[in-house]
Design an enzyme around this catalytic site. Structure first.
Site, PDB file in Angstrom:
ATOM      1  CG  HIS A 145       4.172 -16.073 -33.235  1.00 30.06           C
ATOM      2  ND1 HIS A 145       4.178 -17.258 -32.878  1.00 30.06           N
ATOM      3  CD2 HIS A 145       4.151 -15.207 -32.179  1.00 30.06           C
ATOM      4  CE1 HIS A 145       4.372 -17.164 -31.541  1.00 30.06           C
ATOM      5  NE2 HIS A 145       4.434 -15.939 -30.963  1.00 30.06           N
ATOM      6  CB  SER A 146       3.154 -15.428 -39.762  1.00 30.99           C
ATOM      7  OG  SER A 146       2.702 -15.103 -41.010  1.00 30.99           O
TER       8      SER A 146
END
Length: 136
Positions: free
Chosen positions: A14-15
């Site tokens: 997600h990052s």
């Protein structure tokens, strides 16, 4: 095995910075010699938190050498996005497989095994085996 194509690895987080850092760690720990192609697909195209089917598909295409692509994902919606891409069947290279493995330890095991010439099944098994690593 040296002339055989290596399995590609895609790390979906997600990052963006997390995906990049895990890719750098896994590649660094793989040691010398030929290193399997590794790509990070983290965050959204504008640099935010989330997952992007476009970034995942581009990363998979970028590491595909014909021996398959192992995809490791960090959290729920990343897993769902990869599963959706695999189900669609035309967004990812043939031989792309989602591997159920811990993100960091699994990535290291996958890259080390792929860099040693392991096939897609061996790469997946090594990454999954990382669930058994005891830390205490």
């Amino acid at each position: 095995m040296a002339d055989d194509p290596l399995v590609g690895i895609v790390l979906v987080s997600h990052s963006g910075p997390v995906a990049e850092a895990v890719a750098a760690l896994a590649t660094g720990l793989a040691g010398g010699g030929a290193t399997a192609p590794v790509a990070a697909a983290g965050g959204t195209p504008d640099g935010g938190l989330g997952t992007s089917a476009e970034l995942i598909a581009a990363a998979a295409a970028g590491v595909d050498r014909g021996a398959g692509v192992a995809v490791l994902a960090d959290l729920g919606s990343a897993v769902l996005t990869v599963k959706a891409l695999i189900a669609e069947g035309d967004e990812l290279p043939d031989g792309t497989r989602l591997v159920d493995a811990p993100f960091v330890e699994g990535a290291v095991a996958a890259v080390v095994t792929a860099s040693a010439g392991g096939d897609l099944a061996a790469v997946g098994a090594a990454a999954t085996e990382a669930y058994t690593y005891r830390k205490g």
